[in-house]
Each structure stands twice: as C-alpha cells, then as structure tokens.
Design an enzyme around this catalytic site. Structure first.
Site, PDB file in Angstrom:
ATOM      1  N   TYR A   1       7.111  -5.993   3.536  1.00 55.73           N
ATOM      2  CA  TYR A   1       6.595  -5.111   2.404  1.00 55.73           C
ATOM      3  C   TYR A   1       6.184  -5.841   1.216  1.00 55.73           C
ATOM      4  O   TYR A   1       5.001  -5.466   0.495  1.00 55.73           O
ATOM      5  CB  TYR A   1       7.628  -4.016   2.381  1.00 55.73           C
ATOM      6  CG  TYR A   1       7.187  -2.765   1.270  1.00 55.73           C
ATOM      7  CD1 TYR A   1       6.436  -2.002   1.568  1.00 55.73           C
ATOM      8  CD2 TYR A   1       7.940  -2.682   0.011  1.00 55.73           C
ATOM      9  CE1 TYR A   1       5.993  -0.931   0.873  1.00 55.73           C
ATOM     10  CE2 TYR A   1       7.742  -1.745  -0.699  1.00 55.73           C
ATOM     11  CZ  TYR A   1       6.604  -0.624  -0.315  1.00 55.73           C
ATOM     12  OH  TYR A   1       6.171   0.211  -1.232  1.00 55.73           O
TER      13      TYR A   1
ATOM     14  N   LYS B   1       2.402  -6.027  -0.116  1.00 54.88           N
ATOM     15  CA  LYS B   1       2.099  -5.563  -1.425  1.00 54.88           C
ATOM     16  C   LYS B   1       1.636  -6.222  -2.406  1.00 54.88           C
ATOM     17  O   LYS B   1       0.835  -5.939  -3.255  1.00 54.88           O
ATOM     18  CB  LYS B   1       3.431  -4.619  -2.106  1.00 54.88           C
ATOM     19  CG  LYS B   1       3.663  -3.316  -1.447  1.00 54.88           C
ATOM     20  CD  LYS B   1       2.586  -2.318  -1.146  1.00 54.88           C
ATOM     21  CE  LYS B   1       2.943  -1.127  -0.962  1.00 54.88           C
ATOM     22  NZ  LYS B   1       1.859  -0.093  -0.808  1.00 54.88           N
TER      23      LYS B   1
HETATM   24  P1  NAI Z   1       5.373   9.066   1.993  1.00 58.99           P
HETATM   25  O1  NAI Z   1       6.043   8.490   3.132  1.00 58.99           O
HETATM   26  O2  NAI Z   1       5.782  10.125   1.510  1.00 58.99           O
HETATM   27  O3  NAI Z   1       3.765   8.908   2.355  1.00 58.99           O
HETATM   28  C1  NAI Z   1       2.944   7.898   2.815  1.00 58.99           C
HETATM   29  C2  NAI Z   1       1.908   8.392   3.792  1.00 58.99           C
HETATM   30  O4  NAI Z   1       1.310   7.650   4.502  1.00 58.99           O
HETATM   31  C3  NAI Z   1       2.799   9.334   5.059  1.00 58.99           C
HETATM   32  O5  NAI Z   1       2.082  10.844   5.026  1.00 58.99           O
HETATM   33  C4  NAI Z   1       2.516   8.835   6.076  1.00 58.99           C
HETATM   34  O6  NAI Z   1       2.311   9.550   7.394  1.00 58.99           O
HETATM   35  C5  NAI Z   1       1.268   8.255   6.117  1.00 58.99           C
HETATM   36  N1  NAI Z   1       0.826   7.215   6.828  1.00 58.99           N
HETATM   37  C6  NAI Z   1       1.652   5.692   7.142  1.00 58.99           C
HETATM   38  N2  NAI Z   1       0.941   5.147   7.950  1.00 58.99           N
HETATM   39  C7  NAI Z   1      -0.406   5.594   7.966  1.00 58.99           C
HETATM   40  C8  NAI Z   1      -1.363   5.061   8.758  1.00 58.99           C
HETATM   41  N3  NAI Z   1      -1.278   4.038   9.545  1.00 58.99           N
HETATM   42  N4  NAI Z   1      -2.529   5.770   8.360  1.00 58.99           N
HETATM   43  C9  NAI Z   1      -2.596   6.914   7.613  1.00 58.99           C
HETATM   44  N5  NAI Z   1      -1.578   7.208   7.054  1.00 58.99           N
HETATM   45  C10 NAI Z   1      -0.459   6.711   7.165  1.00 58.99           C
HETATM   46  O7  NAI Z   1       5.536   7.885   0.893  1.00 58.99           O
HETATM   47  P2  NAI Z   1       5.219   7.469  -0.351  1.00 58.99           P
HETATM   48  O8  NAI Z   1       6.388   7.286  -1.250  1.00 58.99           O
HETATM   49  O9  NAI Z   1       4.452   8.631  -1.018  1.00 58.99           O
HETATM   50  O10 NAI Z   1       4.267   6.356  -0.499  1.00 58.99           O
HETATM   51  C11 NAI Z   1       2.890   6.214  -1.060  1.00 58.99           C
HETATM   52  C12 NAI Z   1       2.547   4.804  -1.404  1.00 58.99           C
HETATM   53  O11 NAI Z   1       3.097   4.406  -2.511  1.00 58.99           O
HETATM   54  C13 NAI Z   1       2.938   3.955  -0.109  1.00 58.99           C
HETATM   55  O12 NAI Z   1       1.896   3.016  -0.189  1.00 58.99           O
HETATM   56  C14 NAI Z   1       4.189   3.143  -0.743  1.00 58.99           C
HETATM   57  O13 NAI Z   1       4.534   1.790  -0.280  1.00 58.99           O
HETATM   58  C15 NAI Z   1       4.001   3.260  -2.233  1.00 58.99           C
HETATM   59  N6  NAI Z   1       5.091   3.037  -3.140  1.00 58.99           N
HETATM   60  C16 NAI Z   1       6.012   4.130  -3.223  1.00 58.99           C
HETATM   61  C17 NAI Z   1       7.202   3.952  -4.089  1.00 58.99           C
HETATM   62  C18 NAI Z   1       7.715   5.156  -4.381  1.00 58.99           C
HETATM   63  O14 NAI Z   1       8.837   5.252  -4.945  1.00 58.99           O
HETATM   64  N7  NAI Z   1       7.805   6.087  -3.554  1.00 58.99           N
HETATM   65  C19 NAI Z   1       7.134   2.716  -4.631  1.00 58.99           C
HETATM   66  C20 NAI Z   1       6.575   1.964  -4.570  1.00 58.99           C
HETATM   67  C21 NAI Z   1       5.181   2.036  -3.716  1.00 58.99           C
END
Ligand code: NAI
Length: 302
Positions: A166, A170
């Site tokens: 990751y 990133k």
């Molecule tokens: P989440 O799991 O709630 O949302 C991520 C979404 O991406 C999910 O709905 C999932 O179905 C979708 N997804 C996964 N693989 C996919 C693919 N191959 N094609 C299309 N859709 C796909 O997670 P969250 O926390 O909202 O994360 C959003 C972004 O923010 C991610 O890139 C994560 O790494 C990043 N992030 C989040 C942090 C946090 O504290 N929540 C911290 C740092 C980064």
C-alpha cells in the site's frame, strides 16, 4: 461570498460506492456536476464484485435531484478504465474531473507479503490511477480543461508498519501526479493529491472507536471539491486532510552543499565529515521538475 458550482461539469469518481468516494459523488452532484459513480462493489481486500454499491449512490443522487450514472468496472485494467471514461462520454458527452479514489488493503509485514498481495494492491491504487486517467486525459487535452485528484495516504508519504504494498502504491500515485502535472500544464489540466484520514470500512478495524467517530469523511470532501473546481489554479500539490485539518506536504529538495570542484575525486570521509550539511533540510523547497535540480550543481558544471 460566491458559491463554487459544477454546473455543466462531468466528474468521474472511482470507488464512489462507499466511504470517501461516496461523499465526493454526492457533494459534486449537489453542486451541479453530472457524476459517473464507479464502484466494483467488492470487499475491502478487493475480492468479490457487485452492482449495489454504485447503484445506491446513483439512486441517492437522483432522489436529491442530481444527475448520475453507475459504472461497475474495476479501475485495475486499461479496459476497465476505458469503459469508465466511455460511460462518461456516452452519457454526458465529456469528462472534466477525475477523482482517483478506489482502494483496497492487503496488509502484511514485509517478509510475509506474497506476490499476489503486492500485485493486487498496486493494481488498484497505482495502475488504477493510470488506467482511468489516461483515457480521460486525451479528452481533457483536447478540450483544454481538466481537474484530477489522486489519493495517496499518510502511510505512503511517511510510512506505516505492515503496509508495504500500500505504501509503495500510494507513493506511486504521487510520482504519476508529478508527471501528469507537467504534461497537462499547457492544456489547463491541474492535478493534485490528497492524503485523507477518515472513518470508513477500511479504517474501522485499525482506529479506536472514539477517534473513528470524530473522523467524518465529510470533513475531507470540501478540499476535494475545491481542488476539482475551476477556481483552483494550483497543480502538483499534496495535502493532508482529516477532521478539519488541512496541510500541504511536499517532496522537497534541500540546498545541501557542494564538495569539490567537479574535477577532483570526492572521498567517502568527506561525506562522513559533512554529514550534518548533507542530511540537513535547510532551505528545502519543492521543485517544478527534475530539471530544476540542475541549478544546485551550478558552480561545478558551469
Ligand atoms: P472504502 O473501502 O470505504 O471505499 C473504497 C471503495 O473503492 C469501495 O467502495 C470499493 O468497492 C471501491 N473499489 C475497490 N477496488 C476497486 C476497483 N478495483 N475498482 C473500482 N472500485 C473499487 O475506503 P475509503 O476509506 O473511503 O478509501 C478511499 C480512498 O482513500 C482509498 O484510495 C484509500 O486508500 C484512501 N485513504 C483512505 C484513508 C482513510 O483514513 N479512510 C487514509 C488514507 C487513504
């Protein structure tokens, strides 16, 4: 104060079926954007797939009077990326905004990490940003307008135990941003990167419940919307954002020092003896491109 609106703009939000992406899609649509709600609908480790996650967000947008269309492709293949962009073109005729947000986790300490775990995480985060942005970038160049947001993480920028795949992916999206910013400059394509911290299904098992409750994803959304707007003229920047904290963070180049005259041999002992100055961040600043770093060599290459 004038309101920031997205009337006439078309946005693609990847991974918009849940968490942060869902808030971006809802907020963009509420301010007038036509939104492609992309989501594979799988679980947090990238397994499985389904249409429900994207469909529910599209329904919510439409019920609120907005315009949106669902797409269920994975961002992790160029075929998927092209189809996501095609969904925008077929339904709304253009693409102005890309928010590369889709993400999964497969945490493992370094020696235990398998090739599959490495590949799938890099495929979604890093390759996914390429697969979706490249087909859209062609249209943005042609139209002379584009706003792109990549999503990094404090884990990638600063490190976090057990997130090797990751962290690498990133930081990769930061490198991709650097290049797209340079190639997009003369076409009014601006790209920036956010490092959010927010409550979501990805973080629910790693955060204490009281902290989790305070880190609402909606606190990140306004920064993403501003960076997506016509008013934003900045590009190639990275921002931390969490719970109302917004802070720029950068890869920078320090002034350092010059040893020798460009002709004589430099000894290993000279490196040791000057380590304080070599490792100092004094007068560090971000560079526009690698070409700018040549200015530091000045006296020895002139
Ligand atoms: P989440 O799991 O709630 O949302 C991520 C979404 O991406 C999910 O709905 C999932 O179905 C979708 N997804 C996964 N693989 C996919 C693919 N191959 N094609 C299309 N859709 C796909 O997670 P969250 O926390 O909202 O994360 C959003 C972004 O923010 C991610 O890139 C994560 O790494 C990043 N992030 C989040 C942090 C946090 O504290 N929540 C911290 C740092 C980064």
């Amino acid at each position: 104060m004038s309101e920031i609106k997205f009337d006439g703009r078309v946005a693609i939000v990847t991974g918009a079926g849940a968490g942060l992406g869902k808030t971006y899609a809802l907020a963009l649509a509420a301010r007038g954007a036509k939104v492609v709600v992309n989501d594979l609908g799988g679980s947090t480790d990238g397994s499985g797939a389904g249409t429900k996650a994207a469909d529910l967000v599209v329904d919510e947008i439409k019920q609120a009077g907005g315009e949106a269309v669902a797409n269920y492709d994975s961002v992790a293949t160029i075929e998927g990326g092209e189809n996501i962009v095609k969904t925008a073109m077929d339904n709304f005729g253009k693409v102005d905004i890309i928010i590369n947000n889709a993400g999964i986790l497969r945490d493992k300490s370094f020696v235990k990490m398998t090739e599959e775990e490495w590949d799938i995480v890099n495929a979604v985060h890093l390759k996914g940003a390429y697969c979706v942005t490249q087909p859209a970038f062609k249209f943005m160049k042609a139209s002379g307008y584009g706003r792109i947001i990549n999503t990094t993480s404090g884990a990638g920028l600063y490190g976090n135990f057990g997130q090797n795949n990751y962290c690498a992916a990133k930081m990769g999206v930061v490198g991709l941003m650097n290049n797209i910013a340079i190639e997009g400059a003369k076409y009014n394509v601006k790209i920036n990167t956010i490092a959010p911290i927010a409550a979501s299904r990805l973080t629910q098992d790693v955060m204490p419940p009281d902290l989790f409750a305070k880190l609402k994803p909606e606190f990140v959304t306004p920064l993403v919307l501003y960076l997506s707007s016509e008013e934003n003229q900045d590009t190639k920047m990275i921002f931390n954002c969490a719970a109302g904290w917004f802070s720029r963070t950068e890869v920078m180049c320090a002034e350092g020092m010059i040893i020798g005259d460009g002709k004589r041999e430099i000894t290993t002992e000279e490196i040791r003896d000057n380590w304080g100055k070599i490792s100092s961040l004094d007068n560090a600043k971000p560079l526009n491109s690698v070409v700018d770093s040549f200015a530091y060599l000045g006296p020895v290459i002139s």
